[in-house]
Design a protein around this motif. Structure first.
Motif, PDB file in Angstrom:
ATOM      1  N   CYS A 282       0.822  -1.222   0.000  1.00 34.79           N
ATOM      2  CA  CYS A 282       0.000   0.000   0.000  1.00 34.79           C
ATOM      3  C   CYS A 282       0.852   1.266   0.000  1.00 34.79           C
ATOM      4  N   ILE A 283       1.827   1.326   0.871  1.00 33.84           N
ATOM      5  CA  ILE A 283       2.654   2.529   0.976  1.00 33.84           C
ATOM      6  C   ILE A 283       3.536   2.691  -0.251  1.00 33.84           C
ATOM      7  N   ALA A 284       4.153   1.597  -0.714  1.00 33.64           N
ATOM      8  CA  ALA A 284       5.063   1.690  -1.857  1.00 33.64           C
ATOM      9  C   ALA A 284       4.316   2.101  -3.124  1.00 33.64           C
ATOM     10  N   GLU A 285       3.163   1.521  -3.370  1.00 34.17           N
ATOM     11  CA  GLU A 285       2.423   1.883  -4.577  1.00 34.17           C
ATOM     12  C   GLU A 285       1.927   3.320  -4.525  1.00 34.17           C
TER      13      GLU A 285
ATOM     14  N   ALA B  30       3.266   5.971  -7.296  1.00 31.65           N
ATOM     15  CA  ALA B  30       2.235   6.555  -8.162  1.00 31.65           C
ATOM     16  C   ALA B  30       2.234   8.073  -8.057  1.00 31.65           C
ATOM     17  N   GLN B  31       2.390   8.599  -6.875  1.00 39.23           N
ATOM     18  CA  GLN B  31       2.363  10.048  -6.704  1.00 39.23           C
ATOM     19  C   GLN B  31       3.679  10.708  -7.100  1.00 39.23           C
TER      20      GLN B  31
ATOM     21  N   ALA C 105      10.498  -7.314  -7.372  1.00 34.24           N
ATOM     22  CA  ALA C 105       9.772  -6.466  -8.336  1.00 34.24           C
ATOM     23  C   ALA C 105      10.216  -5.010  -8.230  1.00 34.24           C
ATOM     24  N   VAL C 106      10.455  -4.540  -7.031  1.00 35.02           N
ATOM     25  CA  VAL C 106      10.938  -3.166  -6.849  1.00 35.02           C
ATOM     26  C   VAL C 106      12.295  -2.993  -7.513  1.00 35.02           C
ATOM     27  N   ALA C 107      13.132  -4.015  -7.437  1.00 33.23           N
ATOM     28  CA  ALA C 107      14.464  -3.931  -8.032  1.00 33.23           C
ATOM     29  C   ALA C 107      14.426  -4.015  -9.553  1.00 33.23           C
ATOM     30  N   LEU C 108      13.447  -4.733 -10.113  1.00 30.51           N
ATOM     31  CA  LEU C 108      13.420  -4.942 -11.554  1.00 30.51           C
ATOM     32  C   LEU C 108      12.610  -3.900 -12.335  1.00 30.51           C
TER      33      LEU C 108
END
Length: 141
Positions: free
Chosen positions: A37-40, A44-45, A134-137
């Protein structure tokens, strides 16, 4: 008479507090949910706030924040999995050490809940690692 007192002592003991079982069961799923939730929301913002592209995005700062959140969530998930494993082992040992005439329904039920919590923690620990990959790629924007 001594057997009855011994049965009450074994059944009445609570080597694992119920709040520890509750925390262990929910630690990894809560960490993964908060991480996603926090990462997306941050990513996005950082690129398109209010559906309009930014002239100068702060994707670099958002990426650093997401990596920090991911690391913290992974630590919480590992701690929850370790606590779940410890609870499961202690409750399973307690159920196995019960006297033969003891009512094992409650003891086996507690051990079952702790085992399900451990399996759930492992599943969400895998999800935490997959989200970190996924964050790394994937690029932020």
């Amino acid at each position: 008479m001594a057997d009855s007192a011994n049965e009450q002592r074994v059944i009445g003991e609570t080597p694992v507090a119920p709040w520890r079982v509750f925390v262990a069961i929910l630690a990894a799923p809560a960490a993964w949910t908060l991480q996603v939730c926090i990462a997306e929301a941050l990513v996005a913002q950082s690129c398109f706030p209010y559906d309009a592209p930014m002239r100068a995005s702060y994707a670099g700062a958002a990426l650093r924040a997401v990596v920090g959140i991911s690391a913290a969530a992974l630590v919480v998930g590992i701690a929850g999995a370790c606590l779940s494993w410890r609870n499961w082992r202690r409750l399973a040992d307690r159920a196995n050490d019960a006297p033969p005439r003891a009512d094992r329904t409650l003891l086996n039920g507690e051990a079952f809940v702790a085992k399900v919590g451990f399996m759930s923690s492992l599943l969400f620990l895998f999800a935490l690692v997959a989200t970190d990959v996924a964050v790394a790629l994937v690029s932020g924007c």
